[in-house]
Scaffold this motif. Structure first.
Motif, PDB file in Angstrom:
ATOM      1  N   SER A   1       0.825  -1.205   0.000  1.00 41.69           N
ATOM      2  CA  SER A   1       0.000   0.000   0.000  1.00 41.69           C
ATOM      3  C   SER A   1       0.862   1.258   0.000  1.00 41.69           C
ATOM      4  O   SER A   1       0.613   2.202  -0.763  1.00 41.69           O
ATOM      5  CB  SER A   1      -0.927   0.006   1.217  1.00 41.69           C
ATOM      6  N   LEU A   2       1.888   1.288   0.857  1.00 44.10           N
ATOM      7  CA  LEU A   2       2.764   2.457   0.914  1.00 44.10           C
ATOM      8  C   LEU A   2       3.416   2.717  -0.446  1.00 44.10           C
ATOM      9  O   LEU A   2       3.562   3.866  -0.865  1.00 44.10           O
ATOM     10  CB  LEU A   2       3.839   2.252   1.980  1.00 44.10           C
ATOM     11  N   ALA A   3       3.802   1.649  -1.147  1.00 46.25           N
ATOM     12  CA  ALA A   3       4.421   1.810  -2.464  1.00 46.25           C
ATOM     13  C   ALA A   3       3.449   2.421  -3.469  1.00 46.25           C
ATOM     14  O   ALA A   3       3.832   3.288  -4.262  1.00 46.25           O
ATOM     15  CB  ALA A   3       4.926   0.463  -2.975  1.00 46.25           C
ATOM     16  N   THR A   4       2.195   2.002  -3.432  1.00 44.10           N
ATOM     17  CA  THR A   4       1.211   2.545  -4.382  1.00 44.10           C
ATOM     18  C   THR A   4       0.897   4.006  -4.097  1.00 44.10           C
ATOM     19  O   THR A   4       0.472   4.740  -4.993  1.00 44.10           O
ATOM     20  CB  THR A   4      -0.101   1.741  -4.347  1.00 44.10           C
ATOM     21  N   ILE A   5       1.099   4.432  -2.853  1.00 45.70           N
ATOM     22  CA  ILE A   5       0.763   5.801  -2.476  1.00 45.70           C
ATOM     23  C   ILE A   5       1.733   6.809  -3.098  1.00 45.70           C
ATOM     24  O   ILE A   5       1.368   7.972  -3.311  1.00 45.70           O
ATOM     25  CB  ILE A   5       0.737   5.938  -0.931  1.00 45.70           C
ATOM     26  N   ILE A   6       2.936   6.381  -3.440  1.00 45.72           N
ATOM     27  CA  ILE A   6       3.923   7.316  -3.999  1.00 45.72           C
ATOM     28  C   ILE A   6       3.389   7.989  -5.273  1.00 45.72           C
ATOM     29  O   ILE A   6       3.257   9.221  -5.317  1.00 45.72           O
ATOM     30  CB  ILE A   6       5.261   6.602  -4.269  1.00 45.72           C
ATOM     31  N   PRO A   7       3.054   7.238  -6.334  1.00 43.52           N
ATOM     32  CA  PRO A   7       2.533   7.905  -7.534  1.00 43.52           C
ATOM     33  C   PRO A   7       1.151   8.519  -7.328  1.00 43.52           C
ATOM     34  O   PRO A   7       0.839   9.560  -7.909  1.00 43.52           O
ATOM     35  CB  PRO A   7       2.495   6.783  -8.572  1.00 43.52           C
ATOM     36  N   THR A   8       0.336   7.875  -6.494  1.00 40.72           N
ATOM     37  CA  THR A   8      -1.007   8.417  -6.253  1.00 40.72           C
ATOM     38  C   THR A   8      -0.937   9.783  -5.604  1.00 40.72           C
ATOM     39  O   THR A   8      -1.682  10.707  -5.969  1.00 40.72           O
ATOM     40  CB  THR A   8      -1.815   7.460  -5.352  1.00 40.72           C
ATOM     41  N   SER A   9      -0.056   9.937  -4.624  1.00 39.90           N
ATOM     42  CA  SER A   9       0.082  11.217  -3.929  1.00 39.90           C
ATOM     43  C   SER A   9       0.571  12.311  -4.873  1.00 39.90           C
ATOM     44  O   SER A   9       0.151  13.464  -4.770  1.00 39.90           O
ATOM     45  CB  SER A   9       1.052  11.078  -2.749  1.00 39.90           C
TER      46      SER A   9
ATOM     47  N   PRO B   1       9.895   7.077   2.340  1.00 43.42           N
ATOM     48  CA  PRO B   1      10.698   6.380   3.363  1.00 43.42           C
ATOM     49  C   PRO B   1       9.985   5.166   3.940  1.00 43.42           C
ATOM     50  O   PRO B   1      10.624   4.173   4.307  1.00 43.42           O
ATOM     51  CB  PRO B   1      10.944   7.450   4.430  1.00 43.42           C
ATOM     52  N   GLY B   2       8.642   5.220   3.989  1.00 46.59           N
ATOM     53  CA  GLY B   2       7.883   4.085   4.509  1.00 46.59           C
ATOM     54  C   GLY B   2       8.040   2.854   3.631  1.00 46.59           C
ATOM     55  O   GLY B   2       8.219   1.737   4.131  1.00 46.59           O
TER      56      GLY B   2
ATOM     57  N   LEU C   1      10.544   2.171   1.544  1.00 48.72           N
ATOM     58  CA  LEU C   1      11.923   1.675   1.672  1.00 48.72           C
ATOM     59  C   LEU C   1      12.102   0.881   2.959  1.00 48.72           C
ATOM     60  O   LEU C   1      12.772  -0.158   2.981  1.00 48.72           O
ATOM     61  CB  LEU C   1      12.899   2.851   1.633  1.00 48.72           C
ATOM     62  N   SER C   2      11.473   1.357   4.025  1.00 50.16           N
ATOM     63  CA  SER C   2      11.597   0.674   5.313  1.00 50.16           C
ATOM     64  C   SER C   2      10.979  -0.716   5.258  1.00 50.16           C
ATOM     65  O   SER C   2      11.574  -1.695   5.739  1.00 50.16           O
ATOM     66  CB  SER C   2      10.921   1.511   6.403  1.00 50.16           C
ATOM     67  N   PHE C   3       9.780  -0.842   4.662  1.00 47.63           N
ATOM     68  CA  PHE C   3       9.126  -2.146   4.583  1.00 47.63           C
ATOM     69  C   PHE C   3       9.838  -3.068   3.594  1.00 47.63           C
ATOM     70  O   PHE C   3       9.831  -4.290   3.761  1.00 47.63           O
ATOM     71  CB  PHE C   3       7.657  -1.976   4.205  1.00 47.63           C
ATOM     72  N   MET C   4      10.443  -2.506   2.570  1.00 49.08           N
ATOM     73  CA  MET C   4      11.234  -3.330   1.658  1.00 49.08           C
ATOM     74  C   MET C   4      12.408  -3.966   2.396  1.00 49.08           C
ATOM     75  O   MET C   4      12.665  -5.173   2.277  1.00 49.08           O
ATOM     76  CB  MET C   4      11.767  -2.475   0.501  1.00 49.08           C
ATOM     77  N   LEU C   5      13.117  -3.167   3.160  1.00 52.55           N
ATOM     78  CA  LEU C   5      14.304  -3.654   3.853  1.00 52.55           C
ATOM     79  C   LEU C   5      13.953  -4.619   4.981  1.00 52.55           C
ATOM     80  O   LEU C   5      14.611  -5.647   5.169  1.00 52.55           O
ATOM     81  CB  LEU C   5      15.103  -2.465   4.408  1.00 52.55           C
TER      82      LEU C   5
ATOM     83  N   VAL D   1       6.946  -5.551   0.013  1.00 55.05           N
ATOM     84  CA  VAL D   1       6.257  -4.848  -1.079  1.00 55.05           C
ATOM     85  C   VAL D   1       6.076  -5.816  -2.236  1.00 55.05           C
ATOM     86  O   VAL D   1       7.056  -6.292  -2.815  1.00 55.05           O
ATOM     87  CB  VAL D   1       7.057  -3.612  -1.542  1.00 55.05           C
ATOM     88  N   ASN D   2       4.830  -6.126  -2.576  1.00 54.02           N
ATOM     89  CA  ASN D   2       4.540  -7.028  -3.680  1.00 54.02           C
ATOM     90  C   ASN D   2       4.423  -6.234  -4.972  1.00 54.02           C
ATOM     91  O   ASN D   2       3.540  -5.390  -5.127  1.00 54.02           O
ATOM     92  CB  ASN D   2       3.250  -7.804  -3.422  1.00 54.02           C
TER      93      ASN D   2
END
Length: 277
Positions: free
Chosen positions: A67-75, A202-203, A205-209, A225-226
């Protein structure tokens, strides 16, 4: 519970259709309410991952990280649309940004020590509390305008930390917070949309790591991140976010607040059902 059969054409098409529909609704909600779409995406992904048989220990983490990853382009799309309409206060973003970034990083660290059930309960509880606040006929005004640097930093840290743990863009918390600081609802929504970008990068990246090396993830995942879910959801959120922003300027502000509260209430109830069923 019967699992989704992704080995059949029907099952694959059903999964893709569900992800595309999720992206469309999330995009409209992002533009309309400044919530980044995560408040829609997290519970839907959680349910879909359940149908796919993803282990309960990592199911919520995957939903939040994706979800955090999808928010980047959406935001980006949502904030741009609100800026064009003059409903984005850059000065507020600058004051909240340092605290938000610190909060996101702390939230990412905390997520490594929280179980999937704890993340689900946190998501549902925060959504319920925010919905109750927004249902008030008149939002209580705490003060007129933003506090000083320390106060703004603390507010930003709370918004960033909780948002990163919930997999949301920040509007869920920043919109009611800014309205309590006597910010007009449309300005609060537009500013919340921009804060989503500050939280999601940053969120993500944190969940990826933090998920690297986890054996129970879905195929096609980097950490928590799927990438398959990301690829299916993002095109629709980017397409529909400007539509939501236009609706935000066509709807009465009082009705906009009620829509925000109703959506959060429905989300909280759904998540509690998933948690205790």
């Amino acid at each position: 519970m019967e699992l989704l059969d992704t080995t059949s054409l029907t099952g694959i098409l059903g999964l893709i259709a569900a992800l595309l529909a999720t992206g469309a609704v999330a995009g409209v909600m992002a533009g309309l309410l400044g919530v980044g779409g995560g408040i829609v995406i997290v519970p839907v992904l959680f349910h879909l991952f359940s149908l796919l048989g993803v282990d309960e220990a990592v199911r919520m983490h995957l939903a939040v990280g994706t979800s955090l990853a999808t928010i980047i382009p959406t935001s980006i799309m949502s904030a741009r649309a609100h800026r064009q309409k003059g409903s984005l206060d850059a000065s507020v973003i600058k004051r909240l940004m340092p605290g938000v970034v610190i909060g996101v990083l702390l939230g990412g660290i905390a997520s490594q020590f929280l179980s999937g059930e704890a993340l689900t309960g946190l998501f549902a509880t925060i959504a319920l509390l925010v919905a109750a606040n927004m249902f008030r006929r008149n939002t209580r005004i705490i003060r007129d305008g933003m506090p000083g640097p320390l106060g703004s930093g603390l507010i930003g840290a709370v918004i960033g930390g909780i948002s990163s743990l919930m997999g949301i863009g920040g509007g869920t918390l920043s919109v009611p917070t800014l309205t309590a600081l006597n910010t007009p609802i449309r300005i609060a929504v537009g500013t919340g949309a921009a804060l989503g970008l500050v939280i999601s990068i940053p969120g993500t990246l944190s969940f990826m790591l933090s998920g690297l090396g986890e054996p129970d993830r879905l195929p096609g995942s980097i950490g928590y991140v799927n990438l398959l879910g990301f690829a299916a959801i993002v095109p629709m959120t980017m397409l529909c976010a400007p539509l939501g922003a236009r609706l935000a300027h066509a709807i009465d502000p009082a009705l906009l607040k009620r829509l925000f509260a109703l959506f959060l209430l429905a989300t909280a109830v759904r998540m509690y059902i998933d948690l205790f069923s």
